[in-house]
Write a protein that holds these residues in place. Structure first.
Motif, PDB file in Angstrom:
ATOM      1  N   LEU A  27       0.831  -1.204   0.000  1.00  0.00           N
ATOM      2  CA  LEU A  27       0.000   0.000   0.000  1.00  0.00           C
ATOM      3  C   LEU A  27       0.866   1.254   0.000  1.00  0.00           C
ATOM      4  O   LEU A  27       0.575   2.226  -0.699  1.00  0.00           O
ATOM      5  CB  LEU A  27      -0.931  -0.007   1.211  1.00  0.00           C
ATOM      6  N   LYS A  28       1.944   1.218   0.774  1.00  0.00           N
ATOM      7  CA  LYS A  28       2.864   2.373   0.784  1.00  0.00           C
ATOM      8  C   LYS A  28       3.458   2.582  -0.595  1.00  0.00           C
ATOM      9  O   LYS A  28       3.529   3.712  -1.101  1.00  0.00           O
ATOM     10  CB  LYS A  28       3.951   2.132   1.825  1.00  0.00           C
ATOM     11  N   ASP A  29       3.866   1.518  -1.262  1.00  0.00           N
ATOM     12  CA  ASP A  29       4.437   1.629  -2.600  1.00  0.00           C
ATOM     13  C   ASP A  29       3.402   2.112  -3.617  1.00  0.00           C
ATOM     14  O   ASP A  29       3.765   2.649  -4.670  1.00  0.00           O
ATOM     15  CB  ASP A  29       5.006   0.272  -3.052  1.00  0.00           C
ATOM     16  N   SER A  30       2.124   1.903  -3.303  1.00  0.00           N
ATOM     17  CA  SER A  30       1.053   2.370  -4.197  1.00  0.00           C
ATOM     18  C   SER A  30       0.626   3.803  -3.897  1.00  0.00           C
ATOM     19  O   SER A  30      -0.326   4.299  -4.516  1.00  0.00           O
ATOM     20  CB  SER A  30      -0.162   1.439  -4.073  1.00  0.00           C
ATOM     21  N   GLY A  31       1.317   4.442  -2.964  1.00  0.00           N
ATOM     22  CA  GLY A  31       1.063   5.850  -2.710  1.00  0.00           C
ATOM     23  C   GLY A  31       0.148   6.163  -1.546  1.00  0.00           C
ATOM     24  O   GLY A  31      -0.227   7.320  -1.339  1.00  0.00           O
ATOM     25  N   TYR A  32      -0.204   5.158  -0.731  1.00  0.00           N
ATOM     26  CA  TYR A  32      -1.095   5.394   0.405  1.00  0.00           C
ATOM     27  C   TYR A  32      -0.303   5.773   1.652  1.00  0.00           C
ATOM     28  O   TYR A  32       0.828   5.309   1.865  1.00  0.00           O
ATOM     29  CB  TYR A  32      -1.925   4.144   0.703  1.00  0.00           C
ATOM     30  N   ASP A  33      -0.920   6.613   2.487  1.00  0.00           N
ATOM     31  CA  ASP A  33      -0.396   6.925   3.817  1.00  0.00           C
ATOM     32  C   ASP A  33      -0.963   5.870   4.762  1.00  0.00           C
ATOM     33  O   ASP A  33      -2.117   5.941   5.180  1.00  0.00           O
ATOM     34  CB  ASP A  33      -0.843   8.334   4.231  1.00  0.00           C
ATOM     35  N   VAL A  34      -0.167   4.878   5.077  1.00  0.00           N
ATOM     36  CA  VAL A  34      -0.647   3.699   5.795  1.00  0.00           C
ATOM     37  C   VAL A  34       0.138   3.526   7.087  1.00  0.00           C
ATOM     38  O   VAL A  34       1.335   3.841   7.153  1.00  0.00           O
ATOM     39  CB  VAL A  34      -0.538   2.439   4.897  1.00  0.00           C
ATOM     40  N   ALA A  35      -0.529   3.029   8.131  1.00  0.00           N
ATOM     41  CA  ALA A  35       0.115   2.788   9.424  1.00  0.00           C
ATOM     42  C   ALA A  35      -0.366   1.448   9.976  1.00  0.00           C
ATOM     43  O   ALA A  35      -1.497   1.029   9.725  1.00  0.00           O
ATOM     44  CB  ALA A  35      -0.213   3.906  10.407  1.00  0.00           C
ATOM     45  N   PRO A  36       0.478   0.769  10.772  1.00  0.00           N
ATOM     46  CA  PRO A  36       0.083  -0.508  11.380  1.00  0.00           C
ATOM     47  C   PRO A  36      -0.515  -0.305  12.765  1.00  0.00           C
ATOM     48  O   PRO A  36      -0.347   0.744  13.392  1.00  0.00           O
ATOM     49  CB  PRO A  36       1.411  -1.252  11.475  1.00  0.00           C
ATOM     50  N   PHE A  37      -1.179  -1.341  13.268  1.00  0.00           N
ATOM     51  CA  PHE A  37      -1.743  -1.277  14.619  1.00  0.00           C
ATOM     52  C   PHE A  37      -1.962  -2.690  15.133  1.00  0.00           C
ATOM     53  O   PHE A  37      -2.406  -3.577  14.399  1.00  0.00           O
ATOM     54  CB  PHE A  37      -3.082  -0.534  14.612  1.00  0.00           C
ATOM     55  N   LYS A  38      -1.647  -2.895  16.410  1.00  0.00           N
ATOM     56  CA  LYS A  38      -2.041  -4.100  17.126  1.00  0.00           C
ATOM     57  C   LYS A  38      -2.310  -3.709  18.569  1.00  0.00           C
ATOM     58  O   LYS A  38      -1.425  -3.185  19.254  1.00  0.00           O
ATOM     59  CB  LYS A  38      -0.961  -5.185  17.048  1.00  0.00           C
ATOM     60  N   GLY A 479      -7.351 -10.566  -9.247  1.00  0.00           N
ATOM     61  CA  GLY A 479      -8.412  -9.766  -8.660  1.00  0.00           C
ATOM     62  C   GLY A 479      -8.241  -9.459  -7.189  1.00  0.00           C
ATOM     63  O   GLY A 479      -8.985  -8.636  -6.630  1.00  0.00           O
ATOM     64  N   ALA A 480      -7.243 -10.089  -6.518  1.00  0.00           N
ATOM     65  CA  ALA A 480      -7.086  -9.899  -5.074  1.00  0.00           C
ATOM     66  C   ALA A 480      -6.663  -8.476  -4.729  1.00  0.00           C
ATOM     67  O   ALA A 480      -7.200  -7.862  -3.803  1.00  0.00           O
ATOM     68  CB  ALA A 480      -6.082 -10.902  -4.523  1.00  0.00           C
ATOM     69  N   TRP A 481      -5.703  -7.952  -5.470  1.00  0.00           N
ATOM     70  CA  TRP A 481      -5.239  -6.593  -5.176  1.00  0.00           C
ATOM     71  C   TRP A 481      -6.345  -5.579  -5.422  1.00  0.00           C
ATOM     72  O   TRP A 481      -6.496  -4.614  -4.660  1.00  0.00           O
ATOM     73  CB  TRP A 481      -3.996  -6.274  -5.996  1.00  0.00           C
ATOM     74  N   GLU A 482      -7.131  -5.814  -6.418  1.00  0.00           N
ATOM     75  CA  GLU A 482      -8.250  -4.909  -6.705  1.00  0.00           C
ATOM     76  C   GLU A 482      -9.261  -4.918  -5.550  1.00  0.00           C
ATOM     77  O   GLU A 482      -9.825  -3.866  -5.205  1.00  0.00           O
ATOM     78  CB  GLU A 482      -8.935  -5.319  -8.010  1.00  0.00           C
ATOM     79  N   LYS A 483      -9.469  -6.077  -4.920  1.00  0.00           N
ATOM     80  CA  LYS A 483     -10.364  -6.135  -3.761  1.00  0.00           C
ATOM     81  C   LYS A 483      -9.817  -5.294  -2.614  1.00  0.00           C
ATOM     82  O   LYS A 483     -10.573  -4.595  -1.914  1.00  0.00           O
ATOM     83  CB  LYS A 483     -10.537  -7.586  -3.299  1.00  0.00           C
ATOM     84  N   ILE A 484      -8.504  -5.360  -2.403  1.00  0.00           N
ATOM     85  CA  ILE A 484      -7.891  -4.570  -1.330  1.00  0.00           C
ATOM     86  C   ILE A 484      -8.027  -3.086  -1.640  1.00  0.00           C
ATOM     87  O   ILE A 484      -8.352  -2.276  -0.751  1.00  0.00           O
ATOM     88  CB  ILE A 484      -6.417  -4.984  -1.152  1.00  0.00           C
ATOM     89  N   LEU A 485      -7.794  -2.701  -2.885  1.00  0.00           N
ATOM     90  CA  LEU A 485      -7.900  -1.283  -3.257  1.00  0.00           C
ATOM     91  C   LEU A 485      -9.347  -0.790  -3.140  1.00  0.00           C
ATOM     92  O   LEU A 485      -9.577   0.391  -2.820  1.00  0.00           O
ATOM     93  CB  LEU A 485      -7.377  -1.065  -4.673  1.00  0.00           C
ATOM     94  N   GLN A 486     -10.323  -1.651  -3.371  1.00  0.00           N
ATOM     95  CA  GLN A 486     -11.715  -1.248  -3.190  1.00  0.00           C
ATOM     96  C   GLN A 486     -11.991  -0.915  -1.725  1.00  0.00           C
ATOM     97  O   GLN A 486     -12.774   0.003  -1.418  1.00  0.00           O
ATOM     98  CB  GLN A 486     -12.646  -2.368  -3.656  1.00  0.00           C
ATOM     99  N   VAL A 487     -11.339  -1.623  -0.827  1.00  0.00           N
ATOM    100  CA  VAL A 487     -11.522  -1.369   0.604  1.00  0.00           C
ATOM    101  C   VAL A 487     -10.913  -0.037   1.014  1.00  0.00           C
ATOM    102  O   VAL A 487     -11.533   0.766   1.723  1.00  0.00           O
ATOM    103  CB  VAL A 487     -10.919  -2.510   1.451  1.00  0.00           C
ATOM    104  N   VAL A 488      -9.682   0.220   0.565  1.00  0.00           N
ATOM    105  CA  VAL A 488      -8.980   1.422   1.045  1.00  0.00           C
ATOM    106  C   VAL A 488      -9.387   2.679   0.266  1.00  0.00           C
ATOM    107  O   VAL A 488      -9.119   3.794   0.725  1.00  0.00           O
ATOM    108  CB  VAL A 488      -7.445   1.222   0.979  1.00  0.00           C
ATOM    109  N   GLY A 489      -9.987   2.506  -0.886  1.00  0.00           N
ATOM    110  CA  GLY A 489     -10.468   3.673  -1.633  1.00  0.00           C
ATOM    111  C   GLY A 489      -9.360   4.370  -2.415  1.00  0.00           C
ATOM    112  O   GLY A 489      -8.204   3.930  -2.430  1.00  0.00           O
ATOM    113  N   PRO A 490      -9.685   5.493  -3.055  1.00  0.00           N
ATOM    114  CA  PRO A 490      -8.697   6.213  -3.867  1.00  0.00           C
ATOM    115  C   PRO A 490      -7.615   6.840  -3.014  1.00  0.00           C
ATOM    116  O   PRO A 490      -7.832   7.143  -1.832  1.00  0.00           O
ATOM    117  CB  PRO A 490      -9.532   7.272  -4.592  1.00  0.00           C
ATOM    118  N   ARG A 491      -6.458   7.052  -3.603  1.00  0.00           N
ATOM    119  CA  ARG A 491      -5.345   7.684  -2.883  1.00  0.00           C
ATOM    120  C   ARG A 491      -5.636   9.153  -2.637  1.00  0.00           C
ATOM    121  O   ARG A 491      -6.338   9.809  -3.388  1.00  0.00           O
ATOM    122  CB  ARG A 491      -4.049   7.553  -3.701  1.00  0.00           C
TER     123      ARG A 491
END
Length: 491
Positions: A27-38, A479-491
């Motif tokens: 996701l970071k390489d695709s241009g998203y501002d992403v952070a982890p959490f546990k 189609g798996a990556w496209e499903k993930i991108l549908q969840v996170v929405g546009p950059r």
């Protein structure tokens, strides 16, 4: 709030941490501002943030995968086991005491509120949160107290990815059993499965994928072949052989494996040395066959030292050292190499005093306050002027009481000490400094009659993260990556 993905698993040690890290990097390489959490982590693998706060190494790895500095909000609660039923509790980077499991689980509402507050702060700062669960989300008897799996996923309205481990066997039962036990509201948010640690010919499982999708009613997003990734795993020490017999002509390095061993990433740079045979040691007889023995960190130094004494390992290390084997101790291992350990504060979960291995003229006194800091030094031994950078996590303070020399310029035994062919340091990351590691290992090689070697660059963490993410990307199903991108929405 940020968009969120929750990576849950059918059990502990199925690969949730690394799947989370891989998704973060992609996701970071695709241009998203992403952070982890546990929300809460139980592990002795910990590190230090730039602010000097302690947090789980799994979330530090995931932060680096996101291109971020680690922050305690990414791993707000850390439990570090010190006994079979007790753990030290770290909240937002600071130790707040020790609890027995029966007391901890009486009421987790306060810690749950702290964790959800951390999640809210991250969600306000970042575009996407990729969160990791713990163990299984369908331990029905724990649901009222569990704030690591379904509660944060619901809080963030996260899409769920379920990771199953085919190497453990029973992969269909893992997947279907977990999905069937999920409450309906959570089952509806499951976007797919990741089948992890496949060994063998992937083509042999092709017909199994549609069968799994039919049985589970959920898409298979990826089938990941086993990869020697070299990355931290929160639930286990670094993956190297155990009690491997020495091969002729090699530089033999044995690391002592103990019940509460910690921060074993310290050993990884040794894998870049082609002449080294590195193994965990639990058999005392093998200690005498090593050129270098390493005592890694420990969450309960005195407890692990007592373990080594009871198994005969402590005497085996003394005997090997007396016959010329070099010994290196890091953090808790450094403390063990001294003459005496004193724990009047009871912070180590073992006896109050214990005789050390006696290879260094040092004494360690444990205090109630834990030191957690990033550290920088210049080496004084075995060669002067090499930069030494890393982090420290320890409650013991060590002082030299005799012969030897400091490892770092302008520092005493608080940074590290060397006497004869025994060396100790508090610095996690010491062996990752290529120039220092080369100089140290050549000291050992020379004294053991082995050929000297040139300096070699260790495999940087950044390269290991990228290699793992690309491995994940290569094995996503159509189609798996496209499903993930549908969840996170546009950059």
């Amino acid at each position: 709030m940020a968009k969120a993905i929750s990576v849950l698993g059918s059990a502990s040690d199925v690969g949730k941490s690394l799947v989370t890290a891989g998704i973060c990097r992609l996701l970071k390489d695709s241009g998203y501002d992403v952070a982890p959490f546990k929300s809460q982590n139980m592990a002795n693998q910990a590190g230090v943030t730039p602010e000097g706060h302690e947090m789980p190494r799994a979330q530090i790895l995931q932060a680096k995968a996101c291109g971020l500095d680690p922050h305690v909000d990414m791993g707000p609660v850390l439990m570090k086991p010190v006994s079979p039923t007790g753990a030290q509790i770290i909240v937002l980077g600071k130790a707040v005491g020790q609890r027995e499991a029966k007391d901890y689980f009486k009421d987790t509402s306060e810690l749950a509120a702290i964790a959800m507050g951390a999640l809210d702060r991250l969600s306000a700062k970042h575009q996407v949160i990729v969160m990791e669960g713990a163990g299984s989300p369908v331990e029905l008897n724990l649901w009222s107290r569990d704030y690591v799996n379904l509660r944060p996923a619901r809080h963030a309205n996260a899409a769920i990815i379920l990771v199953v481990d085919i190497h453990k066997g029973g992969v269909y039962a893992q997947a279907k059993g977990t999905l069937d036990l999920l409450p309906a509201e959570d089952r509806a948010r499951v976007m797919g499965l990741v089948v992890n640690r496949f060994k063998g010919d992937l083509a042999l499982f092709e017909e199994g994928i549609p069968l799994m999708e039919e049985v589970c009613g959920t898409p298979v997003l990826a089938v990941l072949p086993h990869l020697d990734h070299g990355l931290d795993e929160e639930d286990r020490p670094i993956r190297i052989p155990v009690d491997q017999k020495p091969e002729a002509g090699r530089f033999h390095v044995g690391a002592l494996l103990s019940p509460r061993v910690s921060n074993t990433e310290d050993l990884h740079p040794l894998l870049s040395e082609p002449d080294i045979q590195l193994t965990w040691i639990t058999d005392p007889k093998l200690a005498l066959e090593q050129d270098l023995l390493i005592l890694p960190g420990s969450k309960a130094t005195i407890g692990d030292l007592a373990h080594h004494a009871s198994t005969g390992m402590a005497q085996a290390v003394r005997d090997a050292h007396a016959k010329g084997t070099w010994v290196l101790g890091i953090c808790g291992g450094y403390q063990m190499l001294g003459r005496e350990l004193i724990d009047e504060a009871g912070s180590e979960g073992g006896p109050n005093t214990w005789e050390g291995l006696g290879m260094l003229p040092t004494r360690t006194i444990f205090r109630s306050e834990k030191l957690t800091t990033e550290s920088r030094f210049q080496s004084a031994w075995p060669e002067a002027g090499h930069p030494l950078t890393g982090y420290e996590i320890h409650q013991g303070r060590t002082e030299a009481q005799g012969e030897g020399e400091a490892l770092a310029q302008g520092a005493q035994a608080d940074a590290g000490w060397r006497s004869g062919h025994a060396v100790g340091s508090y610095l996690h990351g010491l062996l990752a400094e290529d120039a220092w590691r080369a100089a140290f290992l050549n000291q050992v090689r020379q004294s053991r009659g082995l050929a000297l070697q040139p300096m070699r660059a260790s495999d940087p963490l950044e390269i290991r993260i990228q290699r793992w993410a690309e491995h994940l990307q290569r094995h996503l199903r159509p189609g798996a990556w496209e499903k993930i991108l549908q969840v996170v929405g546009p950059r």
